[in-house]
Design an enzyme around this catalytic site. Structure first.
Site, mmCIF file in Angstrom:
data_model
loop_
_atom_site.group_PDB
_atom_site.id
_atom_site.type_symbol
_atom_site.label_atom_id
_atom_site.label_comp_id
_atom_site.label_asym_id
_atom_site.label_seq_id
_atom_site.Cartn_x
_atom_site.Cartn_y
_atom_site.Cartn_z
ATOM 1 N N GLY A 1 -0.139 -6.497 5.824
ATOM 2 C CA GLY A 1 1.188 -6.680 5.251
ATOM 3 C C GLY A 1 1.509 -5.593 4.237
ATOM 4 C CB SER A 2 3.859 -5.589 1.415
ATOM 5 O OG SER A 2 5.000 -5.840 2.213
ATOM 6 C CB THR A 3 -1.925 -5.007 0.627
ATOM 7 O OG1 THR A 3 -2.397 -5.169 1.974
ATOM 8 C CG2 THR A 3 -1.741 -6.372 -0.027
ATOM 9 C CE LYS B 1 6.251 -2.811 2.296
ATOM 10 N NZ LYS B 1 7.158 -3.840 1.735
#
Length: 483
Positions: free
Chosen positions: A216-218, A220
């Site tokens: 997920g957004s980790t 990023k």
């Protein structure tokens, strides 16, 4: 000798040589593999006749062998078995070994090469052989904090000391009690194993090291690192951030959480990370390209093969041959990119350590029965993930996430925490996984942590990483800083 007898004698000789060769191969060539095969009951019977060494955390034995009055001689026992099950694993007469009980078996039984002279001493003195003590890097306070904070939610926590790679906590839920598998009744041990194997969530398998999830957004953090390392971006560089991004070659779109704006049609890279802007990072991934993202992911540890700590950690994978829509989704931690919780903790640890990724390890010291040190793990650099300048910029961006962004639930009074939230979509109809990764104190890091709560935990579809996973990470950070 006539011809038929000569042929018969030759055939018998060939068969005799083949038989001797086969027996020799089994006894010598395959001896090592047969001795280490966890299904080899003879090895387990022999091992149970000697005192197996303890597994230690914080100076206390979390696995030990005690004398018993039965044919085996010793019984394996586990203190706080469920709490440490992802670390110790199990040791069973019927089911073999797992985790450290398997990976450190040679040391625990006293058969390791480092213990050769101890074995010679025991032979000369007539002393009963004893296994070595395996002292782990686990900090009991951090382990307990992680387990308590997860509660009845399924997930995992991995915490690392950034400057060394020492693993301070390794928790997987649901866990299991290894004592139920250590019984000397093979039928009972087999029945208990079957029950655990059929339990939802597979408690026998460590979610922290042996399961892979969409990060997920980790992820990023990896995309932001690639942008900064390219030299074309700084934390203040503006990046396009529409409410919706139409994926190239398709009519599909990527939107932001809740369909919200990220603060305008263009925001700084720092603000895009602070509010976890999907459209900005998906667009950034398209601009940087597959090769840049892959190279950066590999420098953080992806695609590096199985990692040994000394238990096995499955490989975290960055996908190949990405078309533009897949690349955009990968840049925000979706599609086919997968990571273990330990890998996500390694990303934060590398940033916390000025860009240097240290090889994570679980065993600090091995001591013989007379307490002499026979081996000790020295910290080792695994890779240079990013430059010191990029690490510094990412640290400040992650501080912004916690102070005024999606990670506010991780704030601690008097401590600057650097973090990143993540909410990873799973299969259609299932709630998302909630992620959080962080390190603290930001200016002098002592711990980097990653938390995953599967399928949103107690909040289900309403969950975000900031709501569900960040408080777990905060509890672990508090425990480490308070130790």
């Amino acid at each position: 000798m006539n011809t038929p007898l000569r042929r018969l004698a030759t055939l018998v000789l060939v068969m005799f040589v083949a038989l001797m060769g086969s027996a020799s191969w089994v006894q010598f060539g395959q001896a090592g593999d047969l001795n280490t095969d966890p299904r080899n009951a003879r090895t387990l019977y022999r091992e149970h006749g000697n005192a197996r060494g303890p597994i230690v955390a914080g100076g206390e034995a979390i696995a030990a062998s005690v004398p018993v009055d039965d044919p085996f001689g010793y019984q394996r026992t586990y203190a706080n078995g469920e709490l440490y099950s992802a670390v110790t694993g199990f040791y069973s007469i019927a089911n073999g070994r797992s985790q450290l009980e398997r990976a450190a078996n040679d040391q625990l039984t006293g058969r390791g090469d480092q213990l050769f002279f101890s074995r010679i001493r025991d032979l000369l003195t007539g002393r009963r052989p004893e296994g070595a003590a395996v002292e782990t890097t686990i900090l009991p306070a951090a382990q307990q904090a992680a387990r308590t904070a997860l509660g009845d939610q399924q997930g995992a926590v991995a915490a690392i000391e950034p400057s060394t790679g020492r693993i301070l906590a390794l928790v997987s839920t649901p866990g299991f009690d290894p004592n139920v598998l250590a019984v000397h009744s093979t039928s009972e041990a087999s029945a208990r194993y079957a029950e655990l194997d059929a339990t939802e969530g597979n408690p026998l398998r460590s979610n922290a090291t042996q399961e892979r999830y969409a990060p997920g957004s980790t992820f990023k953090l990896v995309t932001a690192a690639a942008a900064l390392e390219s030299g074309a971006y700084t934390a203040e560089t503006g990046v396009p951030s529409p409410v919706q991004l139409t994926l190239p070659q398709t009519s599909a779109t990527i939107g932001n959480f809740g369909g919200s704006s990220c603060g305008g049609d263009e925001v700084s890279l720092a603000d895009a990370l602070r509010v976890s802007c999907n459209t900005a990072f998906a667009n950034l991934g398209l601009t940087l390209g597959e090769d840049a993202l892959r190279e950066q992911a590999e420098r953080f540890g992806f695609d590096g093969g199985e990692l040994t700590i000394p238990t096995q950690v499955v490989e975290s994978v960055f996908p190949t041959d990405l078309d533009p829509p897949s690349l955009a989704q990968t840049a925000i931690g979706q599609r086919d990119v997968v990571a273990t919780p330990l890998q996500v903790a390694m990303i934060s640890a590398a940033i916390a350590n000025g860009g240097q990724l240290m090889r994570p390890y679980l065993v600090e010291t091995v001591r013989a029965a007379d307490l002499t040190v026979v081996s000790q793990t020295d910290p080792e650099t695994l890779s240079t993930a990013v430059s010191p300048e990029t690490a510094s910029a990412l640290t400040q961006m992650m501080v912004g996430v916690v102070e005024s962004g999606t990670g506010r639930s991780a704030r601690l009074p008097g401590v600057q925490v650097a973090g990143k939230t993540g909410t990873a979509e799973t299969v259609p109809g299932e709630p998302p996984h909630a992620w959080f990764t962080a390190f603290a104190p930001a200016e002098a890091p002592r711990v980097a942590v990653a938390v995953i709560v599967e399928n949103g935990g107690n909040l289900g579809n309403e969950a975000t990483g900031g709501q569900v996973a960040a408080p777990v990470a905060r509890a672990v950070i508090e425990a480490v800083l308070g130790s």
